[in-house]
Design a protein around this motif. Structure first.
Motif, PDB file in Angstrom:
ATOM      1  N   GLN A 202       5.349  57.742  45.640  1.00  0.00           N
ATOM      2  CA  GLN A 202       5.561  58.933  46.394  1.00  0.00           C
ATOM      3  C   GLN A 202       4.658  60.207  46.163  1.00  0.00           C
ATOM      4  O   GLN A 202       4.521  61.221  46.779  1.00  0.00           O
ATOM      5  CB  GLN A 202       6.759  59.521  45.817  1.00  0.00           C
ATOM      6  N   THR A 203       3.491  59.764  45.217  1.00  0.00           N
ATOM      7  CA  THR A 203       2.628  60.912  45.175  1.00  0.00           C
ATOM      8  C   THR A 203       1.536  61.187  46.444  1.00  0.00           C
ATOM      9  O   THR A 203       1.044  60.442  47.353  1.00  0.00           O
ATOM     10  CB  THR A 203       1.772  60.358  43.988  1.00  0.00           C
ATOM     11  N   ASN A 204       1.475  62.455  46.819  1.00  0.00           N
ATOM     12  CA  ASN A 204       0.577  63.039  47.653  1.00  0.00           C
ATOM     13  C   ASN A 204      -1.010  62.617  47.358  1.00  0.00           C
ATOM     14  O   ASN A 204      -1.452  63.474  46.697  1.00  0.00           O
ATOM     15  CB  ASN A 204       0.788  64.374  48.163  1.00  0.00           C
ATOM     16  N   MET A 205      -1.395  61.599  48.050  1.00  0.00           N
ATOM     17  CA  MET A 205      -2.942  61.441  47.589  1.00  0.00           C
ATOM     18  C   MET A 205      -3.506  60.372  48.447  1.00  0.00           C
ATOM     19  O   MET A 205      -2.768  59.847  49.555  1.00  0.00           O
ATOM     20  CB  MET A 205      -3.145  60.839  46.139  1.00  0.00           C
ATOM     21  N   ASP A 206      -4.648  59.987  48.456  1.00  0.00           N
ATOM     22  CA  ASP A 206      -5.452  59.074  49.071  1.00  0.00           C
ATOM     23  C   ASP A 206      -4.789  57.608  49.087  1.00  0.00           C
ATOM     24  O   ASP A 206      -4.360  57.203  47.965  1.00  0.00           O
ATOM     25  CB  ASP A 206      -6.941  59.089  48.967  1.00  0.00           C
ATOM     26  N   THR A 207      -4.509  56.923  50.349  1.00  0.00           N
ATOM     27  CA  THR A 207      -3.542  55.891  50.047  1.00  0.00           C
ATOM     28  C   THR A 207      -4.332  54.446  49.462  1.00  0.00           C
ATOM     29  O   THR A 207      -3.668  54.005  48.723  1.00  0.00           O
ATOM     30  CB  THR A 207      -3.118  55.401  51.338  1.00  0.00           C
ATOM     31  N   ALA A 208      -5.574  54.652  49.876  1.00  0.00           N
ATOM     32  CA  ALA A 208      -6.373  53.637  49.214  1.00  0.00           C
ATOM     33  C   ALA A 208      -6.801  53.729  47.855  1.00  0.00           C
ATOM     34  O   ALA A 208      -6.326  52.504  46.982  1.00  0.00           O
ATOM     35  CB  ALA A 208      -7.896  53.611  49.767  1.00  0.00           C
ATOM     36  N   ARG A 209      -6.857  54.789  47.337  1.00  0.00           N
ATOM     37  CA  ARG A 209      -6.774  54.838  45.682  1.00  0.00           C
ATOM     38  C   ARG A 209      -5.334  54.562  45.192  1.00  0.00           C
ATOM     39  O   ARG A 209      -5.253  54.057  44.077  1.00  0.00           O
ATOM     40  CB  ARG A 209      -7.354  56.236  45.411  1.00  0.00           C
ATOM     41  N   ARG A 210      -4.329  55.044  46.003  1.00  0.00           N
ATOM     42  CA  ARG A 210      -2.952  54.896  45.447  1.00  0.00           C
ATOM     43  C   ARG A 210      -2.741  53.273  45.242  1.00  0.00           C
ATOM     44  O   ARG A 210      -2.359  52.896  44.277  1.00  0.00           O
ATOM     45  CB  ARG A 210      -2.042  55.385  46.290  1.00  0.00           C
ATOM     46  N   THR A 211      -3.126  52.572  45.893  1.00  0.00           N
ATOM     47  CA  THR A 211      -2.993  51.249  46.048  1.00  0.00           C
ATOM     48  C   THR A 211      -3.732  50.729  44.938  1.00  0.00           C
ATOM     49  O   THR A 211      -3.292  49.773  44.084  1.00  0.00           O
ATOM     50  CB  THR A 211      -3.446  50.513  47.482  1.00  0.00           C
ATOM     51  N   VAL A 212      -4.871  51.003  44.508  1.00  0.00           N
ATOM     52  CA  VAL A 212      -5.530  50.674  43.374  1.00  0.00           C
ATOM     53  C   VAL A 212      -4.807  51.029  42.131  1.00  0.00           C
ATOM     54  O   VAL A 212      -4.713  50.327  41.241  1.00  0.00           O
ATOM     55  CB  VAL A 212      -7.178  51.084  43.509  1.00  0.00           C
ATOM     56  N   ILE A 213      -4.352  52.218  42.293  1.00  0.00           N
ATOM     57  CA  ILE A 213      -3.660  52.529  40.961  1.00  0.00           C
ATOM     58  C   ILE A 213      -2.548  51.882  40.466  1.00  0.00           C
ATOM     59  O   ILE A 213      -2.369  51.295  39.313  1.00  0.00           O
ATOM     60  CB  ILE A 213      -3.304  53.945  40.933  1.00  0.00           C
ATOM     61  N   LEU A 214      -1.836  51.445  41.766  1.00  0.00           N
ATOM     62  CA  LEU A 214      -0.627  50.498  41.453  1.00  0.00           C
ATOM     63  C   LEU A 214      -1.059  49.055  41.012  1.00  0.00           C
ATOM     64  O   LEU A 214      -0.360  48.600  40.050  1.00  0.00           O
ATOM     65  CB  LEU A 214       0.141  50.364  42.784  1.00  0.00           C
ATOM     66  N   GLY A 215      -2.190  48.798  41.509  1.00  0.00           N
ATOM     67  CA  GLY A 215      -2.583  47.419  41.176  1.00  0.00           C
ATOM     68  C   GLY A 215      -3.151  47.278  39.682  1.00  0.00           C
ATOM     69  O   GLY A 215      -2.571  46.308  39.030  1.00  0.00           O
ATOM     70  N   GLU A 216      -3.814  48.352  39.197  1.00  0.00           N
ATOM     71  CA  GLU A 216      -4.142  48.467  37.651  1.00  0.00           C
ATOM     72  C   GLU A 216      -2.824  48.525  36.790  1.00  0.00           C
ATOM     73  O   GLU A 216      -2.774  47.909  35.984  1.00  0.00           O
ATOM     74  CB  GLU A 216      -4.890  49.716  37.563  1.00  0.00           C
ATOM     75  N   ALA A 217      -1.693  49.238  37.454  1.00  0.00           N
ATOM     76  CA  ALA A 217      -0.442  49.344  36.458  1.00  0.00           C
ATOM     77  C   ALA A 217       0.282  48.239  36.311  1.00  0.00           C
ATOM     78  O   ALA A 217       0.746  47.685  35.426  1.00  0.00           O
ATOM     79  CB  ALA A 217       0.375  50.489  37.128  1.00  0.00           C
TER      80      ALA A 217
END
Length: 498
Positions: A132-147
């Motif tokens: 739900q964070t307001n941010m770049d969608t591509a970077r969000r995807t990578v962050i979730l992948g790392e988590a």
């Protein structure tokens, strides 16, 4: 209050002073919602939260991540001080009584339990809030992948040490949601698979742009393959290992010595896929492993500025190498002291005339005991050997199986194995190759426990310091720390430790 305080490791993500990567205190009343509702608003919040997920690795790899397992196995033994030799002698108890001092606690499996769950809690908050964070969608995807990857890694770390563990996939919003029971290991593996499916789908393939210490898609596949090996899921292990090897993103270093050469650290990332990244700067992350290996009294400047002569290789392990094997050069029976004199084996350590030095963690430019030599966690050589074992266990030894193991042997300067080995003989050869290739990297003990061969192997790994070593069946897994059982009424001790 003690029980409440122990719950902090399940509620670690609630104290969202995330830049500091840990919380020091938990009040009687959890206040998670206050912080999490006001956090995760911006891209920088998401990045800080992800950084916090990696934070507990500092505590795990200070010593326990490799020491507790390596001191239990048949390659490395410690100087017999109280608390450290309990792993070698299998004299620890569920309370880890002799590890309660600060220095010994850093080497205890209790450290692994506490900080792995701290990392899981932090990963769970990222997975809940960052979408739900307001941010770049591509970077969000990578962050979730790392988590997802990090949660899988922490779960894998826990289950290989403790077997049946608590699987937590949602953050703790209260003490009630923090206190849950154990999951059987087969289902732990399923959860790790699910998390790694997400990680593989979301992480980018390896490139020089990936930040040091962060996983790539291929790293997630490598952990997937290794998890499947532990689960005896040979098809999945082979499939995932093949995908890593065929990706072309990584390759073996031509000289195995360069994998551990601190001056070639960046080049070695072509093989050293994912590691605990150490630094000699302050502030920075390091590990006392670097100072444990090396001559006593910091007498060998090529090892580290500060070293204590606290861990050595068994003479029998050193003797097991073919003299032509370049990996034997990562062990030594002499060193050059500060005066430029040769110190021979009989004088290396005061505890035995047959001490063998380990050279995988040398940093002559360390700041005290803080060196920049990384601790490998997943290497391409490991993936080759996973593929060799999984292939042979699934279909019997084949040309493919021999090709995988011989890639590692040939790089070490050894001739390849020739066809004709039976299935059991070939698997034994792979396990021996893993011992030579991965020694000192916290891997061997888990090979012995996952194959349930430790009871046969360990009594033979003795010397004049530890002339008798008699593990029991219960030592296949470490006991769940008693402090954690006292804090969680739904958590039961491992059956063999009751």
């Amino acid at each position: 209050m003690k029980a409440k305080k122990n719950i902090q490791y399940l509620l670690g993500g609630l104290c969202l002073l995330l830049v500091n990567m840990s919380c020091n205190k938990l009040d009687e009343e959890p206040y998670s919602s206050i912080f999490t509702d006001n956090f995760y608003q911006t891209a920088s919040d998401a990045e800080a939260a992800l950084t916090a997920v990696y934070g507990p690795m500092v505590n795990i790899y200070n010593t326990a991540g490799t020491g507790a397992s390596d001191f239990s196995a048949d390659q490395i033994y410690p100087r017999p001080v109280v608390g450290r030799d309990t792993y070698t002698l299998f004299s620890y108890d569920p309370n880890y009584t002799t590890q309660k001092s600060f220095n010994r606690q850093m080497e205890s499996p209790q450290q692994i339990w506490q900080y792995a769950y701290s990392g899981i809690e932090k990963a769970n908050w990222v997975l809940l809030r960052v979408p739900q964070t307001n941010m770049d969608t591509a970077r969000r995807t990578v962050i979730l992948g790392e988590a997802y990857y990090m949660r899988a890694f922490y779960l894998w770390t826990l289950t290989k040490n403790f077997r049946d563990i608590v699987v937590k996939t949602t953050p703790s919003t209260s003490l009630d949601t923090a206190i849950i029971g154990k999951t059987m290991q087969a289902d732990v593996f399923k959860q790790i698979y699910q998390d790694l499916d997400q990680a593989v789908a979301k992480l980018p393939s390896y490139s020089a742009n990936i930040q040091k210490g962060r996983p790539s898609k291929e790293v997630a596949m490598a952990l997937y393959a290794k998890t499947a090996l532990y689960a005896e899921d040979w098809t999945t292990a082979l499939n995932m290992a093949k995908q890593v090897l065929s990706s072309g993103k990584y390759s073996l270093m031509p000289d195995v010595l360069d994998v551990y050469n601190v001056a070639r650290e960046d080049a070695a990332r072509q093989e050293n896929m994912w590691a605990f990244e150490c630094e000699s700067t302050s502030p920075g992350f390091s590990t006392q492993i670097i100072s444990l290996y090396g001559p006593k009294n910091s007498d060998g400047p090529q090892y580290a500025a500060t070293s204590f002569g606290s861990a050595f290789a068994y003479q029998s392990f050193y003797d097991s190498f073919n003299p032509a094997d370049r990996r034997r050069l990562l062990l030594d029976t002499f060193y050059i002291n500060k005066q430029g004199q040769v110190v021979h084996q009989k004088d290396i350590t005061p505890i035995t005339p047959k001490g063998v030095l380990v050279k995988k963690y040398m940093d002559p430019n360390s700041v005290g005991g803080s060196g920049a030599t990384n601790i490998p966690i997943l290497r391409l050589a490991d993936v080759y050997l996973i593929a060799a074992e999984a292939s042979a266990r699934q279909n019997g030894p084949s040309t493919e199986s021999y090709d995988y193991i011989n890639a590692v042997r040939n790089r070490a300067g050894l001739p390849g194995l020739t066809a004709g080995l039976g299935k059991a003989q070939f698997v034994d050869s792979v396990l021996q190759e893993r011992s030579w290739e991965l020694f000192g990297e916290g891997d061997r003990w888990y090979d012995l426990t996952r194959t349930n061969t430790f009871m046969q192997v360990i009594p033979k790994a003795v010397n004049d310091v530890f002339p008798v070593r008699m593990p029991q069946p219960k030592n296949r897994y470490f006991p769940i720390p008693l402090d954690e059982i006292n804090a969680n009424p739904k958590l039961e001790q491992n059956p063999d430790w009751k």
